[in-house]
Design a protein around this motif. Structure first.
Motif, PDB file in Angstrom:
ATOM      1  N   GLN A 118       0.828  -1.197   0.000  1.00 25.07           N
ATOM      2  CA  GLN A 118       0.000   0.000   0.000  1.00 25.07           C
ATOM      3  C   GLN A 118       0.869   1.256   0.000  1.00 25.07           C
ATOM      4  OE1 GLN A 118      -2.491  -0.962   3.396  1.00 25.07           O
ATOM      5  NE2 GLN A 118      -4.287  -1.265   2.082  1.00 25.07           N
ATOM      6  N   GLU A 119       2.009   1.164   0.650  1.00 25.26           N
ATOM      7  CA  GLU A 119       2.956   2.281   0.629  1.00 25.26           C
ATOM      8  C   GLU A 119       3.697   2.325  -0.699  1.00 25.26           C
ATOM      9  OE1 GLU A 119       6.854   3.918   3.114  1.00 25.26           O
ATOM     10  OE2 GLU A 119       5.509   2.443   4.023  1.00 25.26           O
ATOM     11  N   ALA A 120       4.072   1.143  -1.214  1.00 25.15           N
ATOM     12  CA  ALA A 120       4.826   1.075  -2.467  1.00 25.15           C
ATOM     13  C   ALA A 120       4.015   1.607  -3.644  1.00 25.15           C
ATOM     14  CB  ALA A 120       5.246  -0.363  -2.740  1.00 25.15           C
ATOM     15  N   ARG A 121       2.712   1.421  -3.609  1.00 24.13           N
ATOM     16  CA  ARG A 121       1.893   1.846  -4.746  1.00 24.13           C
ATOM     17  C   ARG A 121       1.841   3.366  -4.883  1.00 24.13           C
ATOM     18  NH1 ARG A 121      -4.497   0.730  -3.462  1.00 24.13           N
ATOM     19  NH2 ARG A 121      -4.543   1.283  -5.651  1.00 24.13           N
ATOM     20  N   GLN A 122       2.331   4.071  -3.878  1.00 26.55           N
ATOM     21  CA  GLN A 122       2.387   5.526  -3.972  1.00 26.55           C
ATOM     22  C   GLN A 122       3.557   5.986  -4.845  1.00 26.55           C
ATOM     23  OE1 GLN A 122      -0.269   7.024  -2.641  1.00 26.55           O
ATOM     24  NE2 GLN A 122      -0.836   4.944  -1.985  1.00 26.55           N
ATOM     25  N   VAL A 123       4.473   5.043  -5.147  1.00 28.04           N
ATOM     26  CA  VAL A 123       5.615   5.367  -6.009  1.00 28.04           C
ATOM     27  C   VAL A 123       5.179   5.174  -7.458  1.00 28.04           C
ATOM     28  CG1 VAL A 123       7.992   4.777  -6.612  1.00 28.04           C
ATOM     29  CG2 VAL A 123       7.218   4.591  -4.231  1.00 28.04           C
ATOM     30  N   PRO A 124       5.135   6.222  -8.266  1.00 27.82           N
ATOM     31  CA  PRO A 124       4.575   6.122  -9.624  1.00 27.82           C
ATOM     32  C   PRO A 124       5.213   5.055 -10.501  1.00 27.82           C
ATOM     33  CG  PRO A 124       4.875   8.411  -8.998  1.00 27.82           C
ATOM     34  CD  PRO A 124       5.524   7.594  -7.936  1.00 27.82           C
ATOM     35  N   SER A 125       6.509   4.805 -10.342  1.00 30.13           N
ATOM     36  CA  SER A 125       7.189   3.854 -11.224  1.00 30.13           C
ATOM     37  C   SER A 125       6.929   2.389 -10.862  1.00 30.13           C
ATOM     38  CB  SER A 125       8.694   4.113 -11.215  1.00 30.13           C
ATOM     39  OG  SER A 125       9.226   3.933  -9.912  1.00 30.13           O
ATOM     40  N   ILE A 126       6.387   2.121  -9.677  1.00 30.67           N
ATOM     41  CA  ILE A 126       6.102   0.741  -9.271  1.00 30.67           C
ATOM     42  C   ILE A 126       4.742   0.334  -9.809  1.00 30.67           C
ATOM     43  CG2 ILE A 126       5.761  -0.846  -7.334  1.00 30.67           C
ATOM     44  CD1 ILE A 126       7.706   0.788  -5.707  1.00 30.67           C
ATOM     45  N   ALA A 127       4.714  -0.756 -10.581  1.00 26.85           N
ATOM     46  CA  ALA A 127       3.481  -1.159 -11.267  1.00 26.85           C
ATOM     47  C   ALA A 127       2.766  -2.328 -10.603  1.00 26.85           C
ATOM     48  CB  ALA A 127       3.793  -1.525 -12.715  1.00 26.85           C
ATOM     49  N   GLY A 128       3.483  -3.138  -9.819  1.00 25.07           N
ATOM     50  CA  GLY A 128       2.850  -4.300  -9.204  1.00 25.07           C
ATOM     51  C   GLY A 128       3.885  -5.314  -8.773  1.00 25.07           C
ATOM     52  N   ILE A 129       3.461  -6.591  -8.674  1.00 28.06           N
ATOM     53  CA  ILE A 129       4.366  -7.625  -8.173  1.00 28.06           C
ATOM     54  C   ILE A 129       4.369  -8.859  -9.074  1.00 28.06           C
ATOM     55  CG2 ILE A 129       4.139  -6.894  -5.774  1.00 28.06           C
ATOM     56  CD1 ILE A 129       2.219  -9.267  -5.327  1.00 28.06           C
ATOM     57  N   HIS A 130       5.530  -9.497  -9.119  1.00 34.56           N
ATOM     58  CA  HIS A 130       5.720 -10.785  -9.792  1.00 34.56           C
ATOM     59  C   HIS A 130       5.851 -11.825  -8.690  1.00 34.56           C
ATOM     60  CE1 HIS A 130       7.145 -13.605 -12.851  1.00 34.56           C
ATOM     61  NE2 HIS A 130       8.193 -13.892 -12.089  1.00 34.56           N
ATOM     62  N   VAL A 131       5.161 -12.967  -8.837  1.00 30.49           N
ATOM     63  CA  VAL A 131       5.125 -13.971  -7.775  1.00 30.49           C
ATOM     64  C   VAL A 131       5.662 -15.301  -8.288  1.00 30.49           C
ATOM     65  CG1 VAL A 131       3.691 -15.136  -6.056  1.00 30.49           C
ATOM     66  CG2 VAL A 131       3.074 -12.834  -6.829  1.00 30.49           C
ATOM     67  N   MET A 132       6.615 -15.868  -7.554  1.00 28.43           N
ATOM     68  CA  MET A 132       7.192 -17.165  -7.894  1.00 28.43           C
ATOM     69  C   MET A 132       7.056 -18.091  -6.687  1.00 28.43           C
ATOM     70  SD  MET A 132      10.644 -15.871  -9.869  1.00 28.43           S
ATOM     71  CE  MET A 132      10.855 -17.334 -10.864  1.00 28.43           C
ATOM     72  N   LYS A 133       6.543 -19.298  -6.903  1.00 27.82           N
ATOM     73  CA  LYS A 133       6.382 -20.232  -5.788  1.00 27.82           C
ATOM     74  C   LYS A 133       7.583 -21.169  -5.709  1.00 27.82           C
ATOM     75  CE  LYS A 133       4.077 -24.261  -7.870  1.00 27.82           C
ATOM     76  NZ  LYS A 133       2.935 -25.180  -7.751  1.00 27.82           N
ATOM     77  N   LEU A 134       7.781 -21.736  -4.531  1.00 29.68           N
ATOM     78  CA  LEU A 134       8.830 -22.717  -4.314  1.00 29.68           C
ATOM     79  C   LEU A 134       8.404 -24.051  -4.919  1.00 29.68           C
ATOM     80  CD1 LEU A 134       9.666 -22.050  -0.563  1.00 29.68           C
ATOM     81  CD2 LEU A 134      10.777 -21.090  -2.578  1.00 29.68           C
ATOM     82  N   ARG A 135       9.374 -24.751  -5.481  1.00 26.92           N
ATOM     83  CA  ARG A 135       9.111 -26.084  -6.051  1.00 26.92           C
ATOM     84  C   ARG A 135       9.976 -27.112  -5.313  1.00 26.92           C
ATOM     85  NH1 ARG A 135       9.537 -25.959 -12.476  1.00 26.92           N
ATOM     86  NH2 ARG A 135       9.295 -28.184 -12.061  1.00 26.92           N
TER      87      ARG A 135
END
Length: 253
Positions: A231-248
């Motif tokens: 919620q804090e990070a989304r205030q930074v204009p250049s941050i668009a979202g997150i990439h998620v990788m699970k453990l295998r």
């Protein structure tokens, strides 16, 4: 690792390194990438020998330790290496409506923009000559197209700003979260884009998602609620979202 101090570029290639003779690994200080790499390598090891072998596979092209083969670029090098090793898997598209960030990673230009401080040698007088060699060899490395999936803010949060709980509930224990910033950083200063500015682990305690990461702002490894962090990070204009990788668990390396 909680509480361990943060230091950018905390690892090098060890005493035999041509360009960076900082320790091949250490647990005294970490940055966001070395923290995640260390934990993953430790988690898949039964001995120091296993750890050092895993570290080479996770951090270097074909396990060959050299600055030129180090995985400097998260999406096209580090992520790809961990997926090939069967350690991580991109699950971003399965979590909700996603987008794709694309960029041409100009590796040769990045090498030309490296500062003298990137060279760390016991014989400091060799620094200028080694930097010239590094830039000359780096100039031969071809560009590579980067493509990374990410969950945008409109997927992670409702129009009112509340967390989209259906998405958060799908994020598995121990997942690696990467902060996606298309066309980041300043290409004029660094020669290319990186697209990923930060990464860490997600753990679930008492139904709350916690983000454990090596923070440059806090200067240490810490754990904080993931949703509050984003919620804090989304205030930074250049941050668009997150990439998620699970453990295998089906390692093939």
């Amino acid at each position: 690792f909680l509480g361990r101090p943060y230091a950018l570029f905390s690892w090098g290639e060890g005493a035999e390194g041509r360009f960076d003779q900082a320790p091949l690994y250490c647990f005294d200080v970490v940055d966001c990438e070395t923290f995640v790499t260390a934990v993953l390598a430790l988690a898949h090891s039964h001995s120091q020998r296993d750890y050092e072998r895993n570290l080479r596979i996770f951090r270097y092209k074909k396990g060959q330790v050299d600055f030129l083969t180090r995985h400097h670029f998260t999406v096209v090098e580090w992520n790809s290496a961990l997926e090939r090793a069967g350690v991580l898997k991109d699950i971003t598209p399965s979590l909700g409506a996603f987008k794709v960030a694309e960029a041409d990673i100009d590796k040769a230009a990045w090498y030309q923009h490296l500062p003298p401080t990137i060279i760390r040698l016991k014989e400091a007088s060799l620094g200028p000559q080694r930097l010239a060699v590094l830039k000359a060899q780096g100039q031969q490395i071809p560009s590579q197209h980067s493509r990374v999936t990410y969950l945008p803010w409109t997927t992670l949060f409702t129009p009112t700003g509340a967390p989209n709980q259906a998405v958060w509930d799908k994020i598995p224990q121990g997942a690696v979260i990467e902060i996606v910033r298309p066309h980041w950083p300043d290409k004029a200063k660094y020669g290319t884009y990186f697209e990923i500015s930060h990464l860490g682990f997600v753990f679930r305690h008492d139904h709350v998602l916690w983000f454990r990461h090596a923070s440059s702002g806090a200067h240490r490894v810490l754990e904080q609620p993931l949703i509050a962090y984003l919620q804090e990070a989304r205030q930074v204009p250049s941050i668009a979202g997150i990439h998620v990788m699970k453990l295998r668990g089906d390692q093939t390396y």
